[in-house]
Design an enzyme around this catalytic site. Structure first.
Site, PDB file in Angstrom:
ATOM      1  N   SER A 179       0.796  -1.223   0.000  1.00  0.00           N
ATOM      2  CA  SER A 179       0.000   0.000   0.000  1.00  0.00           C
ATOM      3  C   SER A 179       0.830   1.275   0.000  1.00  0.00           C
ATOM      4  CB  SER A 179      -0.945   0.009   1.199  1.00  0.00           C
ATOM      5  OG  SER A 179      -0.240  -0.261   2.376  1.00  0.00           O
ATOM      6  N   HIS A 207      -5.251  -4.481  -2.105  1.00  0.00           N
ATOM      7  CA  HIS A 207      -5.139  -3.517  -3.213  1.00  0.00           C
ATOM      8  C   HIS A 207      -5.167  -4.187  -4.580  1.00  0.00           C
ATOM      9  CE1 HIS A 207      -4.282  -0.208  -0.498  1.00  0.00           C
ATOM     10  NE2 HIS A 207      -3.535  -1.058   0.173  1.00  0.00           N
ATOM     11  N   LYS A 238     -11.842  -1.548  -0.988  1.00  0.00           N
ATOM     12  CA  LYS A 238     -11.026  -0.732  -1.887  1.00  0.00           C
ATOM     13  C   LYS A 238     -11.636  -0.774  -3.285  1.00  0.00           C
ATOM     14  CE  LYS A 238      -7.582  -0.381   1.393  1.00  0.00           C
ATOM     15  NZ  LYS A 238      -6.766  -1.140   2.303  1.00  0.00           N
TER      16      LYS A 238
END
Ligand SMILES: *Cc1c(COP(=O)(O)O)cnc(C)c1O
Length: 391
Positions: A179, A207, A238
């Site tokens: 990240s 992610h 996300k």
């Protein structure tokens, strides 16, 4: 009250480490927000596919609320396991290409729950130095001994594996997309090490879920390694636009977590509207692969533009593109200057990143328009140049 806290806050202030909440007054189309009456291009969001405002997800949430209500009413093992949970977990397992899956209320709770359920005092956990804070917290909670290796350093990891005492339970954990650097775990090599040394491998695809892989399932799918990873963790918070964490893998693993993961057992089940949104998001990810390909193309273009201007984008290979600044104060200054020019990008400082490695991180979204990104790039380069960060 709390005089000792005032002192600590003042210390944070002098180190340029004090954080403050800021109100987003409005969320606008095109990946923009209004803050303090100013419209900003939001380059700090994790809503990578632009799904948080998608009408199909909103409709999914509304339909689920209308049918099942806004609360599950209990924890999953009590009487909160609705038909909707069962259906979404079945769909999720198919999406991930594994036998079974379990949903937690957040990604944080998934990491804390799975790590502390599987590992205990006397066990060994091998963890990349840049793994997410929720992984670190899970390790602490488990009581297992932490063997931290430098970021993506396979040699150091192998040395630690060679020195590890035999007969202990061992787990290797890595983010698949990191990240703060936006780079990828060397997953192929990690799988080989895991097989050679006979330990479990867990990957956090927070992610990567919805972004990487032919079906959007993540890096393991992209590299054809799904079956060789023991524990697949990820989130819906996300790229999938709403909220929730998951663990996917063998049926036996999931059955075990139902019995042993405390953040699953002792917390109320995820509410129906969120499940409705998750389900709609999974469908969009399945049916619209062009969203993720556009995102990755725009990200590559943006990153190359920054590199051409002389910025250090670290090892970024994804939609997360950091620009290394170094000092905390300069990082805040850079982020502040960008903000004045209409760009919202948050500066990352220690302890989120190592000391001296403060940076401004840009996160791209499929919601951003191409022209807005081109203009943003130009602004970033000009601002960086004025500060001596770019050529
Ligand atoms: C965001 C994130 C989490 C936590 O997920 P939430 O759903 O926000 O709680 C876990 N791991 C990684 C790598 C993340 O980036």
């Amino acid at each position: 009250m709390f005089p000792e806290l005032a002192q600590e806050l003042a210390d944070l202030e002098t180190q340029a480490l004090r954080r403050r909440l800021q109100v987003v007054e409005e969320v606008l189309p095109g990946g923009k927000v209004r803050v303090k009456s100013q419209v900003l291009l939001n380059l700090s969001s994790n809503d990578y596919l632009g799904l948080a405002q998608d009408p199909r997800l909103i409709a999914g949430a509304q339909a689920a609320a209308a049918r099942w209500g806004v609360g599950a009413g209990a924890s999953r093992l009590v009487v909160g396991h609705l038909g909707l949970h069962e259906e979404v977990e079945t769909e999720l397992a198919a999406f991930k290409g594994v036998e079974a899956a379990v949903i937690f209320s957040t990604g944080y709770m998934a990491n804390v729950g799975v790590i502390a359920a599987l590992m205990g005092p006397g066990d060994l956990i091998f963890s990349d130095r840049l793994n997410h804070a929720s992984i670190m917290d899970g390790i602490k909670l488990s009581g297992a001994s932490l063997q931290r290796f430098p970021h993506r350093d396979l040699n150091r990891l192998e040395k630690l594996l060679q020195q590890a005492p035999a007969g202990k339970r061992r787990l290797l954990i890595t983010d698949s997309v990191f990240s703060v650097d936006g780079d990828l775990a060397p997953l192929r090599e990690l799988v080989e090490l895991k097989e050679r040394y006979g330990l479990w491998l867990m990957i956090d695809e927070a992610h990567a879920t919805g972004v990487l892989g032919p079906g959007g399932a993540g890096l393991a799918q992209e590299l054809g390694l799904t079956d060789r990873v023991d524990i697949h963790m990820g989130t819906f918070s996300k790229a999938l636009g709403s909220l929730g964490g998951y663990v996917a893998g063998a049926r036996r693993l999931i059955d075990y977590l139902h019995n042993r993961a405390r953040s699953f057992i002792y917390s109320t089940a995820l509410p129906p509207p969120v499940l409705g949104a998750i389900r709609a998001a999974l469908e969009v990810v399945r049916e619209e692969p062009e969203r993720r390909s556009k995102l990755l193309e725009e990200s590559a273009k943006f990153r190359l533009g920054l590199q051409d201007a002389g910025f250090d984008t670290l090892g970024s290979e994804t939609q997360i593109v950091p620009v290394l600044v170094g000092k905390n104060e300069s990082t805040l200054q850079f982020a502040g200057a960008l903000r004045e020019r209409g760009l919202m990008a948050v500066g990352l400082r220690p302890p989120t990143v190592p000391p001296g490695k403060a940076r401004v991180r840009f996160s791209l979204s499929a919601a951003h328009g191409s022209e807005d990104l081109d203009a943003a790039l130009k602004t970033i380069v000009e601002t960086g140049r004025a500060m001596g960060l770019a050529r």
